[in-house]
Design a protein around this motif. Structure first.
Motif, PDB file in Angstrom:
ATOM      1  N   TRP A 226      -5.273   3.081  23.139  1.00 22.96           N
ATOM      2  CA  TRP A 226      -6.236   4.138  22.842  1.00 22.96           C
ATOM      3  C   TRP A 226      -6.449   4.318  21.338  1.00 22.96           C
ATOM      4  N   ARG A 227      -5.789   3.493  20.536  1.00 24.75           N
ATOM      5  CA  ARG A 227      -6.100   3.398  19.114  1.00 24.75           C
ATOM      6  C   ARG A 227      -6.844   2.089  18.907  1.00 24.75           C
ATOM      7  N   THR A 228      -6.886   1.585  17.679  1.00 29.03           N
ATOM      8  CA  THR A 228      -7.636   0.359  17.425  1.00 29.03           C
ATOM      9  C   THR A 228      -7.105  -0.313  16.166  1.00 29.03           C
ATOM     10  N   ASP A 229      -7.277  -1.621  16.098  1.00 26.41           N
ATOM     11  CA  ASP A 229      -6.989  -2.372  14.871  1.00 26.41           C
ATOM     12  C   ASP A 229      -8.275  -2.761  14.144  1.00 26.41           C
ATOM     13  N   LEU A 230      -9.384  -2.170  14.567  1.00 25.41           N
ATOM     14  CA  LEU A 230     -10.673  -2.537  13.999  1.00 25.41           C
ATOM     15  C   LEU A 230     -10.734  -2.265  12.497  1.00 25.41           C
ATOM     16  N   TYR A 231     -10.021  -1.216  12.041  1.00 23.63           N
ATOM     17  CA  TYR A 231     -10.090  -0.836  10.628  1.00 23.63           C
ATOM     18  C   TYR A 231      -8.778  -1.125   9.900  1.00 23.63           C
ATOM     19  N   SER A 232      -8.046  -2.113  10.373  1.00 22.49           N
ATOM     20  CA  SER A 232      -6.735  -2.422   9.794  1.00 22.49           C
ATOM     21  C   SER A 232      -6.774  -3.612   8.835  1.00 22.49           C
ATOM     22  N   GLN A 233      -7.948  -4.046   8.445  1.00 23.49           N
ATOM     23  CA  GLN A 233      -8.038  -5.297   7.697  1.00 23.49           C
ATOM     24  C   GLN A 233      -7.607  -5.156   6.236  1.00 23.49           C
ATOM     25  N   ASN A 234      -7.747  -3.977   5.653  1.00 24.11           N
ATOM     26  CA  ASN A 234      -7.480  -3.802   4.220  1.00 24.11           C
ATOM     27  C   ASN A 234      -6.103  -3.196   3.974  1.00 24.11           C
ATOM     28  N   GLY A 235      -5.851  -2.021   4.528  1.00 27.84           N
ATOM     29  CA  GLY A 235      -4.526  -1.417   4.501  1.00 27.84           C
ATOM     30  C   GLY A 235      -3.929  -1.211   3.130  1.00 27.84           C
ATOM     31  N   GLU A 236      -4.718  -0.764   2.159  1.00 25.89           N
ATOM     32  CA  GLU A 236      -4.190  -0.563   0.809  1.00 25.89           C
ATOM     33  C   GLU A 236      -3.274   0.652   0.769  1.00 25.89           C
ATOM     34  N   VAL A 237      -2.010   0.435   0.420  1.00 26.65           N
ATOM     35  CA  VAL A 237      -1.040   1.524   0.326  1.00 26.65           C
ATOM     36  C   VAL A 237      -1.091   2.129  -1.070  1.00 26.65           C
ATOM     37  N   LEU A 238      -0.689   3.407  -1.171  1.00 26.18           N
ATOM     38  CA  LEU A 238      -0.831   4.133  -2.433  1.00 26.18           C
ATOM     39  C   LEU A 238       0.480   4.780  -2.869  1.00 26.18           C
ATOM     40  N   THR A 239       0.685   4.815  -4.163  1.00 25.51           N
ATOM     41  CA  THR A 239       1.732   5.652  -4.738  1.00 25.51           C
ATOM     42  C   THR A 239       1.252   7.097  -4.729  1.00 25.51           C
ATOM     43  N   LEU A 240       2.167   8.025  -4.962  1.00 20.03           N
ATOM     44  CA  LEU A 240       1.749   9.424  -5.031  1.00 20.03           C
ATOM     45  C   LEU A 240       0.768   9.636  -6.174  1.00 20.03           C
ATOM     46  N   LYS A 241       1.002   9.007  -7.308  1.00 24.48           N
ATOM     47  CA  LYS A 241       0.087   9.168  -8.441  1.00 24.48           C
ATOM     48  C   LYS A 241      -1.316   8.682  -8.080  1.00 24.48           C
ATOM     49  N   GLU A 242      -1.406   7.562  -7.403  1.00 16.97           N
ATOM     50  CA  GLU A 242      -2.717   7.046  -6.987  1.00 16.97           C
ATOM     51  C   GLU A 242      -3.347   7.967  -5.950  1.00 16.97           C
ATOM     52  N   HIS A 243      -2.532   8.483  -5.056  1.00 17.21           N
ATOM     53  CA  HIS A 243      -3.024   9.410  -4.035  1.00 17.21           C
ATOM     54  C   HIS A 243      -3.608  10.660  -4.676  1.00 17.21           C
ATOM     55  N   ILE A 244      -2.930  11.201  -5.667  1.00 15.49           N
ATOM     56  CA  ILE A 244      -3.417  12.400  -6.356  1.00 15.49           C
ATOM     57  C   ILE A 244      -4.760  12.115  -7.013  1.00 15.49           C
ATOM     58  N   ALA A 245      -4.857  10.972  -7.705  1.00 13.05           N
ATOM     59  CA  ALA A 245      -6.114  10.618  -8.364  1.00 13.05           C
ATOM     60  C   ALA A 245      -7.245  10.469  -7.352  1.00 13.05           C
ATOM     61  N   LEU A 246      -6.949   9.838  -6.206  1.00 14.62           N
ATOM     62  CA  LEU A 246      -7.974   9.652  -5.187  1.00 14.62           C
ATOM     63  C   LEU A 246      -8.395  10.982  -4.581  1.00 14.62           C
ATOM     64  N   ALA A 247      -7.429  11.806  -4.175  1.00 10.03           N
ATOM     65  CA  ALA A 247      -7.755  13.101  -3.576  1.00 10.03           C
ATOM     66  C   ALA A 247      -8.581  13.951  -4.537  1.00 10.03           C
ATOM     67  N   SER A 248      -8.204  13.935  -5.807  1.00  9.43           N
ATOM     68  CA  SER A 248      -8.953  14.703  -6.798  1.00  9.43           C
ATOM     69  C   SER A 248     -10.365  14.168  -6.952  1.00  9.43           C
ATOM     70  N   SER A 249     -10.512  12.845  -6.922  1.00 10.53           N
ATOM     71  CA  SER A 249     -11.849  12.260  -7.062  1.00 10.53           C
ATOM     72  C   SER A 249     -12.720  12.567  -5.855  1.00 10.53           C
ATOM     73  N   LEU A 250     -12.090  12.856  -4.716  1.00  9.42           N
ATOM     74  CA  LEU A 250     -12.811  13.218  -3.501  1.00  9.42           C
ATOM     75  C   LEU A 250     -12.991  14.729  -3.380  1.00  9.42           C
ATOM     76  N   ASP A 251     -12.550  15.455  -4.393  1.00 11.21           N
ATOM     77  CA  ASP A 251     -12.648  16.918  -4.427  1.00 11.21           C
ATOM     78  C   ASP A 251     -11.875  17.561  -3.275  1.00 11.21           C
TER      79      ASP A 251
END
Length: 454
Positions: A226-251
Motif C-alpha cells: 500500500w506504499r510505493t517505490d515510484l518516488y524512491s529513485q533519488n533518496g537524497e539524505v540530509l544533515t540537520l544543517k541542510e534540513h534547516i536551510a531547506l525548511a527555511s527556504s520553503l518558508d
C-alpha cells in the motif's frame, strides 16, 4: 536574477563537484547551499554566468516559490466517507485553493509515498501545504547531526547494506560461501557507525526490510504493497544543517526530534547534554528564531534540560507520549484510566511542559457503537492547560480491518479509509489539538483549509 531548482541529476552532479571544491569566480559554495538551490546571475565583465552566494538561512522571506496542491488523495478519502454532515461540508470545499497551514505537520516529510527524511519527501510535504517540517535527529561518529528516524535504522531506511559501508555496521550482513545472506533478522546499521561524509553518500529508501531474505536485494525489496517505490529513485539524505536551510527556504517552521541514543553515552566523550545542546545550537547558528522551532522528545529529561538551559526554545518544546514511555509500573496503559499513567497530566504541566504530543489513539475513544469521543487522557490534558498536537495520521495501511496500532480501541468506528476524516474532525473539534502530524500532509491540509484552521 533567476532562481533555479535543481533536478535529481543536476543535484547529484553538484554534490560531486562540491566535493572537489567547486569554485566560480573564486567563490566556494557550501554543500548545503548547492544541494538546495543556486542563484545564477550574469557576469558584467564577460557575460558569463556567475554563481552568487545567497544569505542563509532565509528565516523570513521564502526563497523557493511553491504551487500548493492537494493531489487526489484527500478527495478519495472524502468520497469514501459514509454519508454525514461532515462529508457534505468537506465536499463543499472541493473547489478551494490549497494553502499552507501550521495545523499540518509533515511527519518525516511525506513517507506514505516518498522515502522518509529525504529531499524529495520534504519538498513534497511543503507542496501539500504543511507548515511545519520534522527532522528526527541522530548523530554520526564524527559528531554531526543528521535526519534519521532512529540512530539504528540505516539498514531499513537507506541502501547502506548494498554499499561497502555495510562492513562498518554494528551488525553487518553476513554472506556465506554460497553467496547466501544468513543473518537478515539481525543486521543493524547505525548513524554512529559512520561519518557524516559516509552518511551523505547513502541513498534513502522506503522504510522496510525482509528479515527472512537470503540475498541483499531481497532484503531491501520489502516495501508494503500500500506504499510505493515510484518516488524512491533519488533518496537524497540530509544533515540537520541542510534540513534547516531547506525548511527555511520553503518558508516552513521546524520541529526537530531528539532521538534516544542506542550507544552507551558518553559516546567518545560526547554526552547526552552535549547532544541536547547541539540540537538547539544548530538552530541558533542558523539564525532560526526560537518561536519557529518546536523541539520534541519522548524523553522527559530532554525537555527538562531545555527548560533549564534554553528556556526560549523550551517554550515550544513538545513532550511526545505513547504507551512506551507513559505507562505506570505494572500496568497496561488505558487512555481512560488515570491509574495506568506514569505521570498525571497535572504533574507534566507542573514540570514546565507546555505542549504534549500523544499518539492519536490516546486522545480518541469510542462509545462502543461507532461514535468517536475525546478520551479521558485528552480531557485531562485540556483541563490542565496543556496544548496538544498528535501523531501520526496516514501511517497505517487501508482501514477496512480497523487500522491497527494507530487506531487502537477504535475498531467499531473504523472500517474504511474515509473514516480518517472523522478521526481528524474529533481531534480538531472535540479534543482541540493544535496540529496533526501526517505521513501525507495533504490530507490534514485539506481539512484545515476547509475548516479555516491556520
Amino acid at each position: 536574477m533567476t532562481i533555479l531548482k535543481n533536478s535529481a541529476n543536476e543535484r547529484a552532479q553538484l554534490h560531486k563537484s562540491a566535493l572537489h571544491k567547486l569554485r566560480c569566480q573564486c567563490l566556494t559554495l557550501p554543500l548545503a547551499i548547492i544541494s538546495t538551490f543556486l542563484l545564477l546571475g550574469c557576469n558584467e565583465d564577460d557575460g558569463s554566468l556567475a554563481v552568487i552566494l545567497p544569505t542563509l538561512p532565509p528565516t523570513t522571506d521564502p526563497i523557493q516559490s511553491l504551487a500548493y496542491t492537494y493531489g487526489v488523495r484527500p478527495f478519495y478519502l472524502v468520497n469514501d466517507m459514509d454519508e454525514s454532515p461532515l462529508k457534505d461540508e468537506l465536499l463543499a470545499c472541493k473547489g478551494q485553493l490549497p494553502s499552507k497551514t501550521d495545523f499540518s505537520l509533515a511527519h518525516r516529510g511525506a513517507p506514505l509515498q516518498f522515502p522518509e527524511h529525504t529531499y524529495d519527501g520534504y519538498v513534497a510535504s511543503a507542496q501539500m501545504g504543511a507548515g511545519i517540517l520534522e527532522c528526527d535527529v541522530a548523530f554520526t561518529n564524527d559528531g554531526e547531526l543528521v535526519c534519521r528516524h532512529a540512530q539504528n535504522d540505516l539498514h531499513t531506511t537507506t541502501n547502506i547494506v548494498a554499499t561497502p559501508l555495510a562492513d562498518q555496521c554494528s551488525v553487518p550482513p553476513i554472506i556465506d560461501a554460497n553467496g547466501t545472506l544468513t543473518n537478515a533478522a539481525d543486521i543493524e546499521c547505525r548513524t554512529s557507525d559512520i561519518s557524516v561524509t559516509d552518511f551523505k553518500s547513502l541513498t534513502g529508501k522506503m522504510d522496510a526490510v525482509n528479515t527472512q531474505a537470503t540475498s541483499i536485494s531481497a532484503y531491501m525489496d520489502a516495501t508494503a504493497p500500500w506504499r510505493t517505490d515510484l518516488y524512491s529513485q533519488n533518496g537524497e539524505v540530509l544533515t540537520l544543517k541542510e534540513h534547516i536551510a531547506l525548511a527555511s527556504s520553503l518558508d516552513m517552521k521546524h520541529t526537530p526530534e531528539l532521538k534516544e541514543p542506542v550507544v552507551t553515552m558518553p559516546f567518545n566523550g560526547y554526552s547526552l547534554d552535549n547532544y541536547r545542546q547541539q540540537l538547539i545550537d544548530t538552530y541558533k547558528s542558523a539564525g532560526v528564531p526560537a518561536s519557529d522551532v518546536y523541539p520534541q522528545s519522548f524523553n522527559l529529561e530532554d525537555i527538562d534540560y531545555w527548560i533549564s538551559n534554553e528556556p526560549n526554545y523550551a517554550t515550544n518544546a513538545i513532550y511526545l507520549i505513547d504507551d512506551s514511555n507513559e505507562t505506570a509500573a505494572g500496568k497496561i496503559f488505558d487512555k481512560n484510566d488515570p491509574t495506568t499513567w506514569k505521570h498525571s497530566l497535572a504533574e507534566i504541566k507542573a514540570r514546565g511542559v507546555n505542549t504534549i504530543a500523544p499518539a492519536s489513539w490516546l486522545l480518541v475513544t469510542s462509545d462502543g457503537d461507532g461514535k468517536l469521543l475525546p478520551s479521558t487522557y485528552a480531557l485531562q490534558a485540556k483541563a490542565n492547560g496543556l496544548d496538544i498536537v498528535t501523531w501520526s495520521l496516514e501511517r497505517s495501511g487501508p482501514l477496512k480491518n480497523g487500522g491497527g496500532w494507530y487506531y487502537s480501541g477504535l475498531g467499531d468506528a473504523i472500517n474504511n479509509d474515509g473514516d480518517i476524516m472523522n478521526v481528524i474532525d474529533v481531534l480538531a473539534q472535540d479534543v482541540g489539538v493544535k496540529g496533526i502530524f501526517s505521513d501525507w500532509p495533504a490530507t490534514i491540509s485539506y481539512y484545515a483549509n476547509c475548516k479555516g484552521l491556520k
